[in-house]
Design a protein around this motif. Structure first.
Motif, PDB file in Angstrom:
ATOM      1  N   ASN A   1      48.689  38.003  41.421  1.00  0.00           N
ATOM      2  CA  ASN A   1      49.351  37.369  42.435  1.00  0.00           C
ATOM      3  C   ASN A   1      50.924  37.736  42.260  1.00  0.00           C
ATOM      4  O   ASN A   1      50.970  37.389  41.154  1.00  0.00           O
TER       5      ASN A   1
ATOM      6  N   CYS B   1      41.435  38.227  39.397  1.00  0.00           N
ATOM      7  CA  CYS B   1      43.102  39.004  40.400  1.00  0.00           C
ATOM      8  C   CYS B   1      44.250  39.167  39.789  1.00  0.00           C
ATOM      9  O   CYS B   1      44.916  37.920  38.950  1.00  0.00           O
TER      10      CYS B   1
ATOM     11  N   CYS C   1      40.497  34.063  36.452  1.00  0.00           N
ATOM     12  CA  CYS C   1      41.477  35.348  37.222  1.00  0.00           C
ATOM     13  C   CYS C   1      42.660  35.363  36.847  1.00  0.00           C
ATOM     14  O   CYS C   1      42.961  34.664  36.184  1.00  0.00           O
TER      15      CYS C   1
ATOM     16  N   PRO D   1      35.995  38.616  36.931  1.00  0.00           N
ATOM     17  CA  PRO D   1      36.305  38.834  37.986  1.00  0.00           C
ATOM     18  C   PRO D   1      38.166  38.930  37.916  1.00  0.00           C
ATOM     19  O   PRO D   1      38.468  37.267  36.911  1.00  0.00           O
TER      20      PRO D   1
ATOM     21  N   ARG E   1      48.691  40.635  46.456  1.00  0.00           N
ATOM     22  CA  ARG E   1      47.296  39.686  45.671  1.00  0.00           C
ATOM     23  C   ARG E   1      46.181  41.277  45.328  1.00  0.00           C
ATOM     24  O   ARG E   1      45.892  42.036  46.028  1.00  0.00           O
ATOM     25  N   HIS E   2      45.785  41.477  44.208  1.00  0.00           N
ATOM     26  CA  HIS E   2      44.799  42.594  43.304  1.00  0.00           C
ATOM     27  C   HIS E   2      43.786  41.911  42.977  1.00  0.00           C
ATOM     28  O   HIS E   2      43.880  40.811  42.419  1.00  0.00           O
ATOM     29  N   ASP E   3      42.465  42.224  43.109  1.00  0.00           N
ATOM     30  CA  ASP E   3      41.824  41.749  42.937  1.00  0.00           C
ATOM     31  C   ASP E   3      40.686  42.785  41.980  1.00  0.00           C
ATOM     32  O   ASP E   3      41.005  43.641  42.635  1.00  0.00           O
ATOM     33  N   ARG E   4      39.664  42.265  41.325  1.00  0.00           N
ATOM     34  CA  ARG E   4      39.358  43.438  40.693  1.00  0.00           C
ATOM     35  C   ARG E   4      38.429  42.709  39.519  1.00  0.00           C
ATOM     36  O   ARG E   4      38.256  41.927  39.195  1.00  0.00           O
ATOM     37  N   GLU E   5      37.798  43.708  38.550  1.00  0.00           N
ATOM     38  CA  GLU E   5      36.589  43.391  38.103  1.00  0.00           C
ATOM     39  C   GLU E   5      36.363  43.238  36.660  1.00  0.00           C
ATOM     40  O   GLU E   5      35.995  44.868  36.337  1.00  0.00           O
TER      41      GLU E   5
END
Length: 229
Positions: free
Chosen positions: A195, A193, A8, A191, A205-209
């Motif tokens: 912030n 992320c 993260c 994953p 916040r952004h999330d990706r893998e």
């Protein structure tokens, strides 16, 4: 069931570095020990599963050390001054907000999904901070945090960097984290992320893998090898 290592990347106001403790590895071993599936009295099965669990714990410990020791580069630059940002905001909203706010936060990652072991990963962020009419200070920080693959609340590595430490004012800023995942790091899904924090408060916040692979063939197709069961 495939084991997944979670990373993260967090943009944060403050966070301290975490270290994998022996007790944590003991807890991980308990979670991945599959000897309970053996038939009652099957000592050979129990022994094999205990050995497998110990091997997985060793791999997790190695991954944690590799991530902890991994070098992360960071750079930031101001591309638009506070006055210009304020002028554009007033055109659309008639007046400034009382307190600073983030009107834009875009975080992108290259490569987007698949990364070959040993290749560089770049996370780029574009931030627009609107100044406040009453509160002028607008302090933004980025923090990179990497978490343990079994206990997702346990921080293995943390790196905090200010965005606008010199003036702590509004404007448009572009920032970049870059790092190379070690060749010895287990492949799998990572994953990611990001912030953003403004004056000590989380605002976005952004999330990706990322899919880490050991090999990519000449045609660009990824080859998954030695994935842990």
């Amino acid at each position: 069931m495939k084991r997944i290592l979670f990373i993260c990347i967090i943009i944060a106001f403050a966070s301290g570095p975490g270290i994998v403790q022996a007790g944590l590895l003991d807890n991980i071993k308990d979670n991945i020990d599959q000897s309970g599936k053996c038939k009652e009295g099957d000592k050979d099965c129990v022994r094999k599963e205990k050995i497998k669990a110990a091997g997985r714990v060793a791999a997790i410990g190695l991954a944690a050390k590799l991530i902890k020791d991994m070098i992360v580069n960071y750079k930031t630059k101001k591309v638009t001054n506070e006055e210009k940002v304020a002028e554009e905001y007033i055109k659309e909203h008639k007046k400034l907000p009382k307190e600073p706010l983030v009107s834009k936060y875009l975080a992108t990652c290259q490569p987007e999904k698949v990364v070959k072991s040993g290749n560089k990963v770049i996370i780029h962020s574009d931030i627009i901070v609107v100044p406040g009419s009453d509160v002028k200070e607008a302090f933004v920080e980025e923090n990179l945090s990497i978490f343990d693959n079994e206990n997702h609340k346990e921080v293995i590595k943390s790196l905090k960097k200010p965005v606008n430490a010199k003036n702590k004012r509004g404007g448009r800023y572009q920032n970049e984290f870059s790092f190379t995942l070690p060749n010895e790091l287990p492949q799998g899904i990572y994953p990611v992320c990001t912030n953003l924090w403004l004056n000590g408060k989380e605002v976005n916040r952004h999330d990706r893998e990322l899919q880490l692979v050991l090999h990519i063939d000449p045609h660009g197709a990824m080859e998954i090898v030695a994935m842990a069961d």
